[in-house]
Enzyme design. Sequence first.
Site, PDB file in Angstrom:
ATOM      1  N   ASP A 136       0.820  -1.221   0.000  1.00  0.00           N
ATOM      2  CA  ASP A 136       0.000   0.000   0.000  1.00  0.00           C
ATOM      3  C   ASP A 136       0.852   1.269   0.000  1.00  0.00           C
ATOM      4  O   ASP A 136       0.348   2.366   0.232  1.00  0.00           O
ATOM      5  CB  ASP A 136      -0.958   0.004   1.201  1.00  0.00           C
ATOM      6  CG  ASP A 136      -0.231  -0.029   2.545  1.00  0.00           C
ATOM      7  OD1 ASP A 136       1.026  -0.007   2.559  1.00  0.00           O
ATOM      8  OD2 ASP A 136      -0.909  -0.068   3.592  1.00  0.00           O
ATOM      9  N   HIS A 138       3.400   1.945   2.067  1.00  0.00           N
ATOM     10  CA  HIS A 138       3.954   2.414   3.347  1.00  0.00           C
ATOM     11  C   HIS A 138       5.468   2.242   3.392  1.00  0.00           C
ATOM     12  O   HIS A 138       6.024   1.356   2.739  1.00  0.00           O
ATOM     13  CB  HIS A 138       3.274   1.733   4.556  1.00  0.00           C
ATOM     14  CG  HIS A 138       3.569   0.291   4.741  1.00  0.00           C
ATOM     15  ND1 HIS A 138       2.582  -0.674   4.846  1.00  0.00           N
ATOM     16  CD2 HIS A 138       4.741  -0.394   4.879  1.00  0.00           C
ATOM     17  CE1 HIS A 138       3.139  -1.850   5.031  1.00  0.00           C
ATOM     18  NE2 HIS A 138       4.450  -1.720   5.051  1.00  0.00           N
ATOM     19  N   GLU A 143       1.536   4.315   7.362  1.00  0.00           N
ATOM     20  CA  GLU A 143       0.485   3.836   6.473  1.00  0.00           C
ATOM     21  C   GLU A 143      -0.073   5.010   5.649  1.00  0.00           C
ATOM     22  O   GLU A 143       0.190   6.179   5.968  1.00  0.00           O
ATOM     23  CB  GLU A 143      -0.630   3.213   7.309  1.00  0.00           C
ATOM     24  CG  GLU A 143      -0.190   1.985   8.115  1.00  0.00           C
ATOM     25  CD  GLU A 143       0.001   0.731   7.262  1.00  0.00           C
ATOM     26  OE1 GLU A 143       0.328   0.842   6.059  1.00  0.00           O
ATOM     27  OE2 GLU A 143      -0.150  -0.371   7.816  1.00  0.00           O
TER      28      GLU A 143
HETATM   29  C1  F6R Z   1       9.628  -3.288   8.121  1.00  0.00           C
HETATM   30  C2  F6R Z   1       9.086  -2.137   7.423  1.00  0.00           C
HETATM   31  C3  F6R Z   1       8.039  -2.277   6.380  1.00  0.00           C
HETATM   32  C4  F6R Z   1       8.441  -3.254   5.274  1.00  0.00           C
HETATM   33  C5  F6R Z   1       7.315  -3.397   4.255  1.00  0.00           C
HETATM   34  C6  F6R Z   1       7.640  -4.417   3.196  1.00  0.00           C
HETATM   35  O1  F6R Z   1      10.576  -2.893   9.084  1.00  0.00           O
HETATM   36  O2  F6R Z   1       9.465  -1.067   7.742  1.00  0.00           O
HETATM   37  O3  F6R Z   1       7.776  -1.018   5.806  1.00  0.00           O
HETATM   38  O4  F6R Z   1       9.600  -2.796   4.646  1.00  0.00           O
HETATM   39  O5  F6R Z   1       6.133  -3.786   4.912  1.00  0.00           O
HETATM   40  O6  F6R Z   1       7.664  -5.686   3.790  1.00  0.00           O
HETATM   41  P1  F6R Z   1       8.249  -6.940   2.993  1.00  0.00           P
HETATM   42  O7  F6R Z   1       9.672  -6.668   2.769  1.00  0.00           O
HETATM   43  O8  F6R Z   1       8.044  -8.102   3.925  1.00  0.00           O
HETATM   44  O9  F6R Z   1       7.462  -7.031   1.733  1.00  0.00           O
END
Ligand code: F6R
Length: 269
Positions: A136, A138, A143
């Site tokens: 999304d 973030h 968010e």
């Molecule tokens: C985790 C973080 C999140 C992840 C994001 C992507 O510390 O800050 O922003 O980077 O949710 O997650 P993955 O890499 O699992 O797709």
Amino acid sequence: MEVLIFPNAQSLASKSADLVESQINAFPDSVIGLATGSTPLGLYQELIRRHLEHELSFKQVKTFNLDEYVGIPGDHPQSYRTFMDENLFDQIDIEKSNTKVPDGMAENPLDVGPAYEKLIEKAGGIDLQVLGVGTDGHIGFNEPTSSLGSITRVKTLTQQTIEDNSRFFKPDEFQPKLAITMGIKTILDARRILLLAHGENKAQAVCDMVEGPLSAFCPASALQLHQRTTVLIDEDAASKLRLKGYYKFVGEMQDDLVKKHKPSDWIAR
Ligand code: F6R
């Protein structure tokens, strides 16, 4: 924003490790911001390998993690502290006391953010921040509609993020709905940013981040304001970019420039 496109996740991990390694070689006491999740795992594996094989040392490095769940202790298998210990810190020579992760079990989670900001400031600020991006848009747990001027604080996760992360929790296990996260301003204050993304499920978020309007609806688009952000993505994550060919052309021109002239001022500080 510099956009580098790689044929696969392995070459992306290797290039991102080159960049982190150059930072540490130039400044052994670098302050590095880290992310959890599946995206940076290849980078962490590569850093561990270089530590074991090429003696890349983290002895003086300080790290600050982006975020932590509220309501689970640091030794919980799904805490971000456990993730970092298992996937990086326990396999390199970093001093554990130099690795900071927000405390998700603090008596008053609302106090954690300001204290974390002070710790970052006391360390001299973040030299290099590693980021992933959520489907999304973030970054950290900022968010959609997070303030672009936000600092470290408690955030409520969206249903999308809760669903994306439910794969890590057993069906009947407590899954946190709140997190403490660095804010978007905290992230933008880093001197250098590396955002990593791979896989088709990130293609829309990557497109909104790089080519979409600057909008709190896609928090990662705030990186458009940062002077020294490098986006490292694979072909799948790049598949929705309209100017994909242009970014590749820019990469070739850059390589050419670097061959002819002194390497760019990549290192942060
Ligand atoms: C985790 C973080 C999140 C992840 C994001 C992507 O510390 O800050 O922003 O980077 O949710 O997650 P993955 O890499 O699992 O797709």
